[in-house]
Design a protein around this motif. Structure first.
Motif, PDB file in Angstrom:
ATOM      1  N   LYS A 287      16.327  36.484  77.097  1.00 32.63           N
ATOM      2  CA  LYS A 287      16.780  35.669  75.966  1.00 32.63           C
ATOM      3  C   LYS A 287      17.274  36.571  74.829  1.00 32.63           C
ATOM      4  O   LYS A 287      18.324  36.317  74.242  1.00 32.63           O
ATOM      5  CB  LYS A 287      15.654  34.769  75.476  1.00 32.63           C
ATOM      6  N   ASP A 288      16.519  37.636  74.530  1.00 34.94           N
ATOM      7  CA  ASP A 288      16.939  38.578  73.487  1.00 34.94           C
ATOM      8  C   ASP A 288      18.300  39.184  73.818  1.00 34.94           C
ATOM      9  O   ASP A 288      19.180  39.276  72.953  1.00 34.94           O
ATOM     10  CB  ASP A 288      15.918  39.704  73.316  1.00 34.94           C
ATOM     11  N   MET A 289      18.465  39.595  75.068  1.00 38.09           N
ATOM     12  CA  MET A 289      19.721  40.213  75.497  1.00 38.09           C
ATOM     13  C   MET A 289      20.881  39.223  75.338  1.00 38.09           C
ATOM     14  O   MET A 289      21.933  39.571  74.821  1.00 38.09           O
ATOM     15  CB  MET A 289      19.604  40.661  76.956  1.00 38.09           C
TER      16      MET A 289
ATOM     17  N   ILE B 154      21.629  38.723  71.588  1.00 39.87           N
ATOM     18  CA  ILE B 154      22.302  39.877  71.000  1.00 39.87           C
ATOM     19  C   ILE B 154      23.769  39.886  71.406  1.00 39.87           C
ATOM     20  O   ILE B 154      24.659  40.075  70.567  1.00 39.87           O
ATOM     21  CB  ILE B 154      21.621  41.195  71.434  1.00 39.87           C
ATOM     22  N   ARG B 155      24.012  39.682  72.690  1.00 43.24           N
ATOM     23  CA  ARG B 155      25.410  39.680  73.156  1.00 43.24           C
ATOM     24  C   ARG B 155      26.204  38.551  72.503  1.00 43.24           C
ATOM     25  O   ARG B 155      27.360  38.743  72.111  1.00 43.24           O
ATOM     26  CB  ARG B 155      25.452  39.558  74.672  1.00 43.24           C
ATOM     27  N   GLN B 156      25.588  37.393  72.383  1.00 41.92           N
ATOM     28  CA  GLN B 156      26.277  36.262  71.750  1.00 41.92           C
ATOM     29  C   GLN B 156      26.571  36.579  70.284  1.00 41.92           C
ATOM     30  O   GLN B 156      27.673  36.315  69.789  1.00 41.92           O
ATOM     31  CB  GLN B 156      25.438  34.991  71.865  1.00 41.92           C
ATOM     32  N   GLU B 157      25.603  37.149  69.593  1.00 42.43           N
ATOM     33  CA  GLU B 157      25.812  37.494  68.187  1.00 42.43           C
ATOM     34  C   GLU B 157      26.905  38.557  68.036  1.00 42.43           C
ATOM     35  O   GLU B 157      27.738  38.481  67.127  1.00 42.43           O
ATOM     36  CB  GLU B 157      24.509  38.003  67.564  1.00 42.43           C
TER      37      GLU B 157
ATOM     38  N   GLU C   5      29.445  39.005  70.077  1.00 38.77           N
ATOM     39  CA  GLU C   5      30.721  38.332  70.323  1.00 38.77           C
ATOM     40  C   GLU C   5      31.150  37.518  69.108  1.00 38.77           C
ATOM     41  O   GLU C   5      32.332  37.520  68.730  1.00 38.77           O
ATOM     42  CB  GLU C   5      30.614  37.425  71.549  1.00 38.77           C
ATOM     43  N   GLU C   6      30.197  36.819  68.484  1.00 37.08           N
ATOM     44  CA  GLU C   6      30.516  36.024  67.293  1.00 37.08           C
ATOM     45  C   GLU C   6      30.991  36.922  66.154  1.00 37.08           C
ATOM     46  O   GLU C   6      31.950  36.587  65.452  1.00 37.08           O
ATOM     47  CB  GLU C   6      29.305  35.203  66.862  1.00 37.08           C
ATOM     48  N   GLN C   7      30.313  38.059  65.971  1.00 41.00           N
ATOM     49  CA  GLN C   7      30.715  38.988  64.904  1.00 41.00           C
ATOM     50  C   GLN C   7      32.111  39.546  65.162  1.00 41.00           C
ATOM     51  O   GLN C   7      32.917  39.656  64.236  1.00 41.00           O
ATOM     52  CB  GLN C   7      29.703  40.137  64.781  1.00 41.00           C
ATOM     53  N   GLU C   8      32.386  39.897  66.413  1.00 35.87           N
ATOM     54  CA  GLU C   8      33.715  40.413  66.753  1.00 35.87           C
ATOM     55  C   GLU C   8      34.777  39.339  66.517  1.00 35.87           C
ATOM     56  O   GLU C   8      35.854  39.629  65.983  1.00 35.87           O
ATOM     57  CB  GLU C   8      33.755  40.887  68.211  1.00 35.87           C
ATOM     58  N   HIS C   9      34.472  38.124  66.908  1.00 34.20           N
ATOM     59  CA  HIS C   9      35.415  37.014  66.716  1.00 34.20           C
ATOM     60  C   HIS C   9      35.672  36.774  65.222  1.00 34.20           C
ATOM     61  O   HIS C   9      36.818  36.608  64.797  1.00 34.20           O
ATOM     62  CB  HIS C   9      34.881  35.744  67.382  1.00 34.20           C
ATOM     63  N   THR C  10      34.604  36.780  64.440  1.00 34.55           N
ATOM     64  CA  THR C  10      34.727  36.581  62.995  1.00 34.55           C
ATOM     65  C   THR C  10      35.551  37.704  62.362  1.00 34.55           C
ATOM     66  O   THR C  10      36.420  37.450  61.526  1.00 34.55           O
ATOM     67  CB  THR C  10      33.335  36.511  62.338  1.00 34.55           C
ATOM     68  N   ALA C  11      35.265  38.941  62.773  1.00 37.96           N
ATOM     69  CA  ALA C  11      36.007  40.082  62.227  1.00 37.96           C
ATOM     70  C   ALA C  11      37.486  39.996  62.596  1.00 37.96           C
ATOM     71  O   ALA C  11      38.356  40.257  61.759  1.00 37.96           O
ATOM     72  CB  ALA C  11      35.408  41.393  62.736  1.00 37.96           C
TER      73      ALA C  11
ATOM     74  N   MET D 159      23.282  46.368  66.090  1.00 35.91           N
ATOM     75  CA  MET D 159      23.117  45.536  67.281  1.00 35.91           C
ATOM     76  C   MET D 159      23.010  46.383  68.545  1.00 35.91           C
ATOM     77  O   MET D 159      22.214  46.081  69.436  1.00 35.91           O
ATOM     78  CB  MET D 159      24.281  44.559  67.409  1.00 35.91           C
ATOM     79  N   LEU D 160      23.785  47.452  68.621  1.00 37.04           N
ATOM     80  CA  LEU D 160      23.707  48.332  69.782  1.00 37.04           C
ATOM     81  C   LEU D 160      22.349  49.026  69.853  1.00 37.04           C
ATOM     82  O   LEU D 160      21.789  49.200  70.939  1.00 37.04           O
ATOM     83  CB  LEU D 160      24.835  49.361  69.745  1.00 37.04           C
ATOM     84  N   ALA D 161      21.807  49.406  68.706  1.00 34.51           N
ATOM     85  CA  ALA D 161      20.472  50.013  68.684  1.00 34.51           C
ATOM     86  C   ALA D 161      19.430  49.011  69.163  1.00 34.51           C
ATOM     87  O   ALA D 161      18.524  49.356  69.923  1.00 34.51           O
ATOM     88  CB  ALA D 161      20.141  50.503  67.275  1.00 34.51           C
ATOM     89  N   HIS D 162      19.567  47.766  68.724  1.00 34.31           N
ATOM     90  CA  HIS D 162      18.643  46.716  69.177  1.00 34.31           C
ATOM     91  C   HIS D 162      18.791  46.504  70.687  1.00 34.31           C
ATOM     92  O   HIS D 162      17.803  46.342  71.394  1.00 34.31           O
ATOM     93  CB  HIS D 162      18.905  45.421  68.414  1.00 34.31           C
ATOM     94  N   LEU D 163      19.999  46.555  71.173  1.00 29.16           N
ATOM     95  CA  LEU D 163      20.260  46.416  72.601  1.00 29.16           C
ATOM     96  C   LEU D 163      19.592  47.553  73.372  1.00 29.16           C
ATOM     97  O   LEU D 163      19.011  47.327  74.451  1.00 29.16           O
ATOM     98  CB  LEU D 163      21.768  46.425  72.828  1.00 29.16           C
TER      99      LEU D 163
END
Length: 161
Positions: A29-31, A34-37, A39-45, A122-126
């Motif tokens: 679930k965490d993984m 994180i991936r969804q977040e 993707e959302e950040q990249e889309h927003t940017a 996010m990558l560190a959390h991953l």
């Protein structure tokens, strides 16, 4: 007495299996989150960049005078091109396109610079989640070893009878 001990060990292994499964599903679930977040950040940017890039383009086009450049539509192609009345030069793109692209490159750098700390976090959390996965895999192998030992002891006792 041996069977009670064996049952205790089996119950302990089953409880440990449930614990490992719960940890694994939590990590999944965490993984996914994180991936969804990410993707959302990249889309927003990217949406922010496109909006700002369009505004920059419109601003430059509204302020930049064409001077000797005359927009024309090709008789055969129907495409817009620009003719320089002084030099006779013809451009397929707007005379200010290089200025616009330079501004876009600057803008892209700004957007990426703003995103970089968040992406790195996010990558560190991953990476932390990945190391937790490794711990879960170690636990799974430990459980398999315990299960093998339990099965071996059980088979040994049944042969003795």
């Amino acid at each position: 007495r041996f069977y009670l001990r064996q049952k205790y060990v089996a119950d302990h292994i089953a409880a440990r299996e449930l614990e490992v499964l719960e940890r694994y599903s939590g990590l999944e679930k965490d993984m996914r989150d994180i991936r969804q977040e990410m993707e959302e950040q990249e889309h927003t940017a990217e949406a922010d960049y496109k909006k700002r890039a369009d505004a920059v383009r419109k601003y430059i086009l509204s302020k930049g005078k064409l001077g000797p450049w005359v927009p024309q539509t090709g008789a055969v192609s129907g495409r817009m091109h620009f003719f320089n009345a002084d030099t006779g030069e013809v451009l397929a793109e707007h005379p200010w396109q290089s200025t616009i692209e330079a501004q876009w490159a600057t803008l892209r750098g700004e957007v990426e610079a703003r995103q970089r700390p968040l992406r790195n976090s996010m990558l560190a959390h991953l990476e932390r989640v990945k190391s937790a996965y490794e711990e879960v895999y170690d636990d799974v192998f430990e459980l398999i070893d315990h299960q093998k030992q339990l099965n071996f002891r059980s088979a040994f006792v049944h042969r003795a009878w």
